[in-house]
Design an enzyme around this catalytic site. Structure first.
Site, PDB file in Angstrom:
ATOM      1  N   ASP A  37      -5.175  68.236 -16.612  1.00 14.58           N
ATOM      2  CA  ASP A  37      -4.323  67.570 -17.871  1.00 14.58           C
ATOM      3  C   ASP A  37      -3.626  68.848 -17.601  1.00 14.58           C
ATOM      4  O   ASP A  37      -3.591  70.353 -17.607  1.00 14.58           O
ATOM      5  CB  ASP A  37      -4.522  66.680 -18.264  1.00 14.58           C
ATOM      6  CG  ASP A  37      -4.093  66.267 -19.391  1.00 14.58           C
ATOM      7  OD1 ASP A  37      -2.766  66.000 -19.088  1.00 14.58           O
ATOM      8  OD2 ASP A  37      -3.650  67.019 -20.726  1.00 14.58           O
ATOM      9  N   SER A  38      -2.066  68.769 -18.068  1.00 15.51           N
ATOM     10  CA  SER A  38      -1.052  69.244 -18.959  1.00 15.51           C
ATOM     11  C   SER A  38      -1.855  70.080 -20.410  1.00 15.51           C
ATOM     12  O   SER A  38      -1.468  71.264 -20.104  1.00 15.51           O
ATOM     13  CB  SER A  38       0.156  68.845 -19.026  1.00 15.51           C
ATOM     14  OG  SER A  38      -0.194  67.568 -20.214  1.00 15.51           O
ATOM     15  N   TYR A  63       4.406  69.003 -20.457  1.00 15.08           N
ATOM     16  CA  TYR A  63       5.035  68.408 -18.866  1.00 15.08           C
ATOM     17  C   TYR A  63       6.003  67.509 -19.100  1.00 15.08           C
ATOM     18  O   TYR A  63       7.272  66.717 -18.453  1.00 15.08           O
ATOM     19  CB  TYR A  63       4.052  68.114 -18.044  1.00 15.08           C
ATOM     20  CG  TYR A  63       3.093  69.349 -17.538  1.00 15.08           C
ATOM     21  CD1 TYR A  63       2.845  70.164 -18.000  1.00 15.08           C
ATOM     22  CD2 TYR A  63       2.937  69.232 -16.207  1.00 15.08           C
ATOM     23  CE1 TYR A  63       2.459  70.722 -17.514  1.00 15.08           C
ATOM     24  CE2 TYR A  63       1.684  69.847 -15.687  1.00 15.08           C
ATOM     25  CZ  TYR A  63       1.665  70.880 -16.057  1.00 15.08           C
ATOM     26  OH  TYR A  63       0.578  71.869 -15.842  1.00 15.08           O
ATOM     27  N   GLY A  64       6.222  66.484 -20.384  1.00 15.61           N
ATOM     28  CA  GLY A  64       6.586  65.516 -20.527  1.00 15.61           C
ATOM     29  C   GLY A  64       8.504  65.571 -20.300  1.00 15.61           C
ATOM     30  O   GLY A  64       9.105  64.009 -20.375  1.00 15.61           O
ATOM     31  N   CYS A 116      -3.341  64.122 -15.998  1.00 17.24           N
ATOM     32  CA  CYS A 116      -2.148  63.765 -16.482  1.00 17.24           C
ATOM     33  C   CYS A 116      -1.208  62.289 -15.855  1.00 17.24           C
ATOM     34  O   CYS A 116      -0.962  62.610 -15.195  1.00 17.24           O
ATOM     35  CB  CYS A 116      -0.880  64.924 -16.346  1.00 17.24           C
ATOM     36  SG  CYS A 116      -0.338  65.226 -17.273  1.00 17.24           S
ATOM     37  N   ASN A 117      -0.410  61.944 -17.426  1.00 15.17           N
ATOM     38  CA  ASN A 117       0.290  60.642 -16.434  1.00 15.17           C
ATOM     39  C   ASN A 117       1.335  61.188 -16.067  1.00 15.17           C
ATOM     40  O   ASN A 117       2.176  60.450 -15.075  1.00 15.17           O
ATOM     41  CB  ASN A 117       0.589  59.531 -17.336  1.00 15.17           C
ATOM     42  CG  ASN A 117      -0.351  58.909 -18.064  1.00 15.17           C
ATOM     43  OD1 ASN A 117      -0.315  57.117 -17.604  1.00 15.17           O
ATOM     44  ND2 ASN A 117      -1.529  59.290 -18.955  1.00 15.17           N
ATOM     45  N   THR A 118       2.623  62.360 -16.437  1.00 15.53           N
ATOM     46  CA  THR A 118       3.873  63.031 -16.168  1.00 15.53           C
ATOM     47  C   THR A 118       3.213  63.655 -14.944  1.00 15.53           C
ATOM     48  O   THR A 118       4.269  63.124 -13.769  1.00 15.53           O
ATOM     49  CB  THR A 118       3.711  63.744 -17.689  1.00 15.53           C
ATOM     50  OG1 THR A 118       3.833  62.720 -18.328  1.00 15.53           O
ATOM     51  CG2 THR A 118       5.418  64.425 -16.836  1.00 15.53           C
ATOM     52  N   GLU A 166      -1.598  68.087 -29.927  1.00 19.97           N
ATOM     53  CA  GLU A 166      -2.317  69.093 -29.005  1.00 19.97           C
ATOM     54  C   GLU A 166      -2.593  69.455 -30.680  1.00 19.97           C
ATOM     55  O   GLU A 166      -3.745  70.702 -30.513  1.00 19.97           O
ATOM     56  CB  GLU A 166      -1.333  70.027 -28.549  1.00 19.97           C
ATOM     57  CG  GLU A 166      -1.033  69.142 -27.338  1.00 19.97           C
ATOM     58  CD  GLU A 166      -1.905  69.686 -26.052  1.00 19.97           C
ATOM     59  OE1 GLU A 166      -2.067  70.929 -26.602  1.00 19.97           O
ATOM     60  OE2 GLU A 166      -2.392  68.766 -24.776  1.00 19.97           O
ATOM     61  N   CYS A 170      -0.063  58.017 -21.519  1.00 16.89           N
ATOM     62  CA  CYS A 170      -0.133  59.452 -21.503  1.00 16.89           C
ATOM     63  C   CYS A 170      -1.809  59.475 -22.441  1.00 16.89           C
ATOM     64  O   CYS A 170      -2.150  59.303 -23.238  1.00 16.89           O
ATOM     65  CB  CYS A 170       0.591  59.403 -22.533  1.00 16.89           C
ATOM     66  SG  CYS A 170       0.717  61.617 -23.494  1.00 16.89           S
ATOM     67  N   THR A 171      -1.732  60.874 -21.312  1.00 21.29           N
ATOM     68  CA  THR A 171      -2.942  60.812 -21.968  1.00 21.29           C
ATOM     69  C   THR A 171      -3.176  61.577 -22.983  1.00 21.29           C
ATOM     70  O   THR A 171      -4.699  61.355 -24.126  1.00 21.29           O
ATOM     71  CB  THR A 171      -3.827  62.242 -21.430  1.00 21.29           C
ATOM     72  OG1 THR A 171      -2.367  63.543 -21.838  1.00 21.29           O
ATOM     73  CG2 THR A 171      -4.133  62.804 -19.887  1.00 21.29           C
ATOM     74  N   HIS A 172      -2.314  61.873 -24.630  1.00 26.50           N
ATOM     75  CA  HIS A 172      -3.028  62.385 -26.151  1.00 26.50           C
ATOM     76  C   HIS A 172      -2.734  60.701 -26.778  1.00 26.50           C
ATOM     77  O   HIS A 172      -3.404  60.965 -27.122  1.00 26.50           O
ATOM     78  CB  HIS A 172      -1.442  62.890 -25.973  1.00 26.50           C
ATOM     79  CG  HIS A 172      -1.784  64.347 -25.692  1.00 26.50           C
ATOM     80  ND1 HIS A 172      -1.893  64.281 -24.005  1.00 26.50           N
ATOM     81  CD2 HIS A 172      -2.361  65.299 -26.202  1.00 26.50           C
ATOM     82  CE1 HIS A 172      -1.464  65.764 -24.053  1.00 26.50           C
ATOM     83  NE2 HIS A 172      -1.675  66.141 -24.868  1.00 26.50           N
TER      84      HIS A 172
HETATM   85  N1  DGL Z   1      -0.488  65.139 -20.325  1.00 23.20           N
HETATM   86  C1  DGL Z   1       0.932  64.172 -20.586  1.00 23.20           C
HETATM   87  C2  DGL Z   1       0.509  62.853 -20.338  1.00 23.20           C
HETATM   88  O1  DGL Z   1       0.066  62.351 -19.826  1.00 23.20           O
HETATM   89  C3  DGL Z   1       1.281  64.096 -21.757  1.00 23.20           C
HETATM   90  C4  DGL Z   1       1.381  65.538 -22.271  1.00 23.20           C
HETATM   91  C5  DGL Z   1       2.589  66.450 -21.271  1.00 23.20           C
HETATM   92  O2  DGL Z   1       3.205  65.638 -21.986  1.00 23.20           O
HETATM   93  O3  DGL Z   1       2.174  66.865 -21.106  1.00 23.20           O
HETATM   94  O4  DGL Z   1       1.550  61.867 -19.239  1.00 23.20           O
END
Ligand code: DGL
Length: 274
Positions: free
Chosen positions: A12-13, A44-45, A75-77, A160, A192-194
């Site tokens: 994940d990011s 990363y988003g 990570c979805n992104t 975070e 999104c993971t968060h």
């Molecule tokens: N891990 C990213 C996601 O699931 C979210 C955090 C990011 O923007 O890096 O999209």
């Protein structure tokens, strides 16, 4: 750590991927895992496709170099902007026989296969929403479902920072969800993971008629299924599973939040450079 590549990499990011990893530990506890959080470069988003691809590729290289035979991009992104290219162009050339999977497909499948869903909402980072990956994947499987999206970028830094349960985070979540609530959704995907860190609050806001699944649970079930269909990857349960964590920035704050969230001590954690 095992020398025989009996390792699943999780990327994940940042620390958000723990919302997925937590379910791996619950549903598939006997496997060896390496979790990598690119905490130095999160989020990363808001980044471009090229940069997201480059960062994701570096993470993939690292996890394969550590001995993983399969990587789950939590990570979805990255799943939205980099996974396809990695699967189609990078892996066959550089890592034949290994695989990388993402989170979008299992979540899209879960939505499309649920006959009760006609109107589905998705919240995600700007990159995920702009990529249209969720509407595209859901409609490929079930063209009748209407998909409504909204980006919710401010939630990532709040999580975070360990602020998920503060009133500020709830207010911001409400701000993002109100326009989706007006669409009378049957389900909301936390893309999104968060965001699963705010799951109970999201459920409350959306009300009892809207399904808000814990996305990590769906991804873990899909991984379980995948492992049973792919014995050739050599991934199998072990008696003494080993779990290692890597971050690209100071691991201390990650460790503290991760231990709180996973409800267990993290023994092996180190900082690396990608
Ligand atoms: N891990 C990213 C996601 O699931 C979210 C955090 C990011 O923007 O890096 O999209």
């Amino acid at each position: 750590m095992p020398k025989n590549n009996n390792i699943i990499g999780v990327f994940d990011s940042g620390l958000g991927g723990l919302s997925v990893f937590k379910h791996f530990l619950k549903d598939l506890p006997q496997y060896n895992y390496i979790y990598l959080g690119d905490t130095a470069r999160v989020p990363y988003g808001g980044k471009s496709r090229e940069v997201i691809y480059q960062y994701t590729k570096e993470a993939v290289d690292f996890l394969f170099a550590q001995g993983a035979n399969l990587i789950i991009i939590a990570c979805n992104t990255s799943s939205a902007e980099a996974l396809r290219k990695i699967q189609q162009e990078y892996l066959p050339k550089k890592y034949p026989g290994k695989n990388v999977l993402g989170v979008v497909r299992p979540l899209a499948e879960a939505a499309a296969n649920n006959k009760n869903l006609k109107r589905v909402g998705v919240i995600g980072t700007k990159a995920t929403v702009n990529s249209e990956v969720y509407p595209t994947e859901i409609k490929k499987l079930n063209a009748k479902i209407k998909v409504y999206q909204k980006s919710a970028p401010l939630l990532v830094p709040l999580v975070e920072e360990g602020w998920a349960h503060k009133p500020e985070a709830k207010n911001i979540l409400r701000h993002y969800l109100n326009p989706l609530k007006e669409k009378n959704l049957d389900a909301l995907i936390l893309g999104c993971t968060h965001y699963p860190f705010l799951l109970s609050e999201a459920k409350k806001i959306m009300g009892p008629k809207c399904l808000v699944p814990d996305t990590g649970k769906i991804v873990a079930q899909s991984l379980k299924n995948y492992l049973s269909r792919h014995p050739e990857l050599g991934l199998s349960p072990t008696k003494k599973p080993n779990h290692r964590f890597y971050t690209t920035d100071n691991p201390k704050p990650f460790k503290k939040l991760a231990e709180r969230f996973l409800g267990q001590k993290i023994k092996q954690i180190s900082q690396i450079e990608l």
